[in-house]
Design a protein around this motif. Structure first.
Motif, PDB file in Angstrom:
ATOM      1  N   ASN A 147      21.635  -4.429  -8.129  1.00 55.32           N
ATOM      2  CA  ASN A 147      20.592  -4.661  -7.122  1.00 55.32           C
ATOM      3  C   ASN A 147      20.110  -3.353  -6.480  1.00 55.32           C
ATOM      4  O   ASN A 147      19.780  -3.325  -5.302  1.00 55.32           O
ATOM      5  CB  ASN A 147      21.117  -5.616  -6.049  1.00 55.32           C
ATOM      6  N   GLU A 148      20.086  -2.264  -7.254  1.00 50.67           N
ATOM      7  CA  GLU A 148      19.613  -0.975  -6.740  1.00 50.67           C
ATOM      8  C   GLU A 148      18.263  -0.639  -7.360  1.00 50.67           C
ATOM      9  O   GLU A 148      18.069  -0.766  -8.574  1.00 50.67           O
ATOM     10  CB  GLU A 148      20.630   0.127  -7.043  1.00 50.67           C
ATOM     11  N   PHE A 149      17.351  -0.157  -6.509  1.00 48.44           N
ATOM     12  CA  PHE A 149      15.977   0.107  -6.940  1.00 48.44           C
ATOM     13  C   PHE A 149      15.527   1.464  -6.392  1.00 48.44           C
ATOM     14  O   PHE A 149      15.853   1.829  -5.257  1.00 48.44           O
ATOM     15  CB  PHE A 149      15.037  -0.987  -6.430  1.00 48.44           C
ATOM     16  N   ILE A 150      14.758   2.180  -7.200  1.00 50.03           N
ATOM     17  CA  ILE A 150      14.171   3.455  -6.796  1.00 50.03           C
ATOM     18  C   ILE A 150      12.682   3.229  -6.545  1.00 50.03           C
ATOM     19  O   ILE A 150      11.958   2.773  -7.441  1.00 50.03           O
ATOM     20  CB  ILE A 150      14.351   4.544  -7.868  1.00 50.03           C
ATOM     21  N   ILE A 151      12.237   3.555  -5.333  1.00 51.81           N
ATOM     22  CA  ILE A 151      10.838   3.352  -4.946  1.00 51.81           C
ATOM     23  C   ILE A 151      10.173   4.721  -4.786  1.00 51.81           C
ATOM     24  O   ILE A 151      10.658   5.565  -4.017  1.00 51.81           O
ATOM     25  CB  ILE A 151      10.743   2.577  -3.618  1.00 51.81           C
ATOM     26  N   GLN A 152       9.102   4.936  -5.519  1.00 47.44           N
ATOM     27  CA  GLN A 152       8.314   6.150  -5.341  1.00 47.44           C
ATOM     28  C   GLN A 152       7.056   5.782  -4.565  1.00 47.44           C
ATOM     29  O   GLN A 152       6.377   4.812  -4.892  1.00 47.44           O
ATOM     30  CB  GLN A 152       7.938   6.776  -6.680  1.00 47.44           C
ATOM     31  N   HIS A 153       6.749   6.563  -3.530  1.00 48.02           N
ATOM     32  CA  HIS A 153       5.631   6.190  -2.653  1.00 48.02           C
ATOM     33  C   HIS A 153       4.938   7.447  -2.123  1.00 48.02           C
ATOM     34  O   HIS A 153       5.420   8.570  -2.294  1.00 48.02           O
ATOM     35  CB  HIS A 153       6.153   5.356  -1.470  1.00 48.02           C
ATOM     36  N   ASN A 154       3.817   7.245  -1.456  1.00 48.55           N
ATOM     37  CA  ASN A 154       3.087   8.353  -0.838  1.00 48.55           C
ATOM     38  C   ASN A 154       2.620   7.962   0.564  1.00 48.55           C
ATOM     39  O   ASN A 154       1.572   8.421   1.017  1.00 48.55           O
ATOM     40  CB  ASN A 154       1.892   8.781  -1.702  1.00 48.55           C
ATOM     41  N   LYS A 155       3.387   7.120   1.222  1.00 51.88           N
ATOM     42  CA  LYS A 155       2.970   6.590   2.523  1.00 51.88           C
ATOM     43  C   LYS A 155       4.049   6.862   3.572  1.00 51.88           C
ATOM     44  O   LYS A 155       5.218   6.573   3.356  1.00 51.88           O
ATOM     45  CB  LYS A 155       2.727   5.080   2.422  1.00 51.88           C
ATOM     46  N   ALA A 156       3.640   7.402   4.711  1.00 47.38           N
ATOM     47  CA  ALA A 156       4.570   7.626   5.815  1.00 47.38           C
ATOM     48  C   ALA A 156       4.982   6.282   6.423  1.00 47.38           C
ATOM     49  O   ALA A 156       4.186   5.327   6.453  1.00 47.38           O
ATOM     50  CB  ALA A 156       3.915   8.497   6.894  1.00 47.38           C
ATOM     51  N   ILE A 167       8.706   0.398   7.400  1.00 48.81           N
ATOM     52  CA  ILE A 167       8.265  -0.729   8.241  1.00 48.81           C
ATOM     53  C   ILE A 167       7.708  -1.853   7.379  1.00 48.81           C
ATOM     54  O   ILE A 167       8.020  -3.041   7.578  1.00 48.81           O
ATOM     55  CB  ILE A 167       7.206  -0.260   9.259  1.00 48.81           C
ATOM     56  N   ALA A 168       6.904  -1.487   6.382  1.00 48.99           N
ATOM     57  CA  ALA A 168       6.336  -2.495   5.484  1.00 48.99           C
ATOM     58  C   ALA A 168       7.439  -3.173   4.662  1.00 48.99           C
ATOM     59  O   ALA A 168       7.368  -4.390   4.401  1.00 48.99           O
ATOM     60  CB  ALA A 168       5.309  -1.855   4.560  1.00 48.99           C
ATOM     61  N   LEU A 169       8.428  -2.419   4.267  1.00 48.27           N
ATOM     62  CA  LEU A 169       9.533  -3.004   3.503  1.00 48.27           C
ATOM     63  C   LEU A 169      10.324  -3.998   4.349  1.00 48.27           C
ATOM     64  O   LEU A 169      10.655  -5.102   3.885  1.00 48.27           O
ATOM     65  CB  LEU A 169      10.457  -1.889   2.990  1.00 48.27           C
ATOM     66  N   ALA A 215       0.843  -1.205   0.000  1.00 53.05           N
ATOM     67  CA  ALA A 215       0.000   0.000   0.000  1.00 53.05           C
ATOM     68  C   ALA A 215       0.873   1.248   0.000  1.00 53.05           C
ATOM     69  O   ALA A 215       1.839   1.339   0.759  1.00 53.05           O
ATOM     70  CB  ALA A 215      -0.908  -0.012   1.231  1.00 53.05           C
ATOM     71  N   GLY A 216       0.523   2.186  -0.863  1.00 52.30           N
ATOM     72  CA  GLY A 216       1.234   3.462  -0.900  1.00 52.30           C
ATOM     73  C   GLY A 216       2.379   3.519  -1.875  1.00 52.30           C
ATOM     74  O   GLY A 216       2.965   4.587  -2.071  1.00 52.30           O
ATOM     75  N   VAL A 217       2.730   2.407  -2.501  1.00 55.08           N
ATOM     76  CA  VAL A 217       3.827   2.399  -3.475  1.00 55.08           C
ATOM     77  C   VAL A 217       3.294   2.750  -4.857  1.00 55.08           C
ATOM     78  O   VAL A 217       2.352   2.121  -5.350  1.00 55.08           O
ATOM     79  CB  VAL A 217       4.529   1.022  -3.511  1.00 55.08           C
ATOM     80  N   ASN A 218       3.889   3.765  -5.467  1.00 53.16           N
ATOM     81  CA  ASN A 218       3.468   4.199  -6.793  1.00 53.16           C
ATOM     82  C   ASN A 218       4.242   3.503  -7.905  1.00 53.16           C
ATOM     83  O   ASN A 218       3.678   3.157  -8.955  1.00 53.16           O
ATOM     84  CB  ASN A 218       3.647   5.713  -6.931  1.00 53.16           C
TER      85      ASN A 218
END
Length: 296
Positions: free
Chosen positions: A255-264, A268-270, A244-247
């Motif tokens: 092994n590098e990844f860029i995560i765009q999200h809108n969740k505070a 913790i979820a990761l 939830a919250g991941v765009n």
């Protein structure tokens, strides 16, 4: 008042235009990075700021004064990349001379020389000649010279080039410790190092200022840079996208990844996801890396 202000600043060398209509308005504060490819105009810009050369057109001011103005004595200092000390004179003699040139008395100049050597951890080497020092120690002495008189602005050109990790760490710590009273403008090709030191990054290319990036802009809060030890990339991406919250999730390299999200507190979820799959991660950083911001 602006620390550095440039208006339509240009510099022409015969048929080559080294700088083309550069506009800047920099305030005092945390270290500022100047990056760009070789031949981009970085050294020319530094030389203009220091007053070593004159612009072909446009205007430049430091603290409200023209570069090289007597009013800037002791307020602006620089360290060119290939700066070196006289091999025939002791370190304390040379630094004391530089202090005298700024108006210190003979006694005060020696005390000031010892103060800046303390800053770089080389007081015990004060009576040695530069030839007795390692490359890293010589670079630290040169930076000490630039700090004489506690200038408001210091320009450092490749301050850690060719240094071993221990000496590079000393210089990074020094810049951070002095940033409350001195603004550093640092030119370097080492983006990882600039990322650790600087809050504001200027990108110069073909004589033009093409980007001005803040490392602390609000949009950075919506990104995470994840580096994994080992993983099945496709499964990792699909699993993170399902949170939830991941765009979006984008693999950049290895092994590098860029995560765009809108969740505070999405971290913790990761971490829960990593634990469920027994995945090992190397780092999880807020925002995107400087390299990604400049070249994406």
């Amino acid at each position: 008042m602006s620390l550095i202000q440039c208006h339509n600043l240009s510099k022409q060398y015969a048929s080559k235009r080294a700088l083309n209509q550069v506009n800047l308005n920099l305030k005092a504060g945390q270290p500022i990075a100047l990056v760009g490819p070789n031949g981009a105009g970085k050294t020319t810009l530094f030389s203009l700021i220091c007053g070593y050369i004159q612009p072909s057109s446009g205007e430049i001011s430091l603290l409200g004064h023209a570069p090289g103005s007597p009013a800037l004595l002791g307020k602006v200092a620089s360290l060119p990349q290939d700066a070196s000390l006289d091999p025939n004179l002791s370190i304390i003699t040379q630094l004391s001379l530089f202090a005298r040139l700024q108006g210190f008395s003979k006694t005060a100049a020696e005390l000031e020389a010892l103060r800046v050597l303390d800053l770089v951890g080389l007081r015990d080497s004060a009576n040695q000649k530069p030839t007795a020092l390692s490359h890293g120690m010589s670079k630290r002495v040169s930076i000490a010279q630039a700090l004489i008189g506690e200038p408001e602005l210091v320009l450092l050109d490749e301050p850690t080039a060719g240094l071993d990790p221990a000496n590079a760490k000393v210089i990074r710590h020094l810049v951070k410790s002095q940033s409350s009273k001195t603004t550093f403008v640092i030119s370097s090709h080492n983006l990882d190092e600039l990322e650790k030191l600087c809050d504001h990054v200027l990108y110069l290319d073909n004589g033009q200022l093409s980007q001005s990036v803040s490392m602390n802009d609000s949009q950075q809060q919506n990104y995470l840079t994840l580096t994994m030890s080992q993983c099945e990339a496709a499964l990792l991406i699909d699993s993170i996208k399902a949170l939830a919250g991941v765009n979006s999730v984008e693999q950049k390299q290895d092994n590098e990844f860029i995560i765009q999200h809108n969740k505070a507190n999405i971290e913790i979820a990761l971490f829960t996801l990593f634990d469920e799959h027994n995945w090992q991660y190397k780092s999880l950083l807020k925002g995107r890396r400087l390299e990604e911001k400049l070249f994406s």
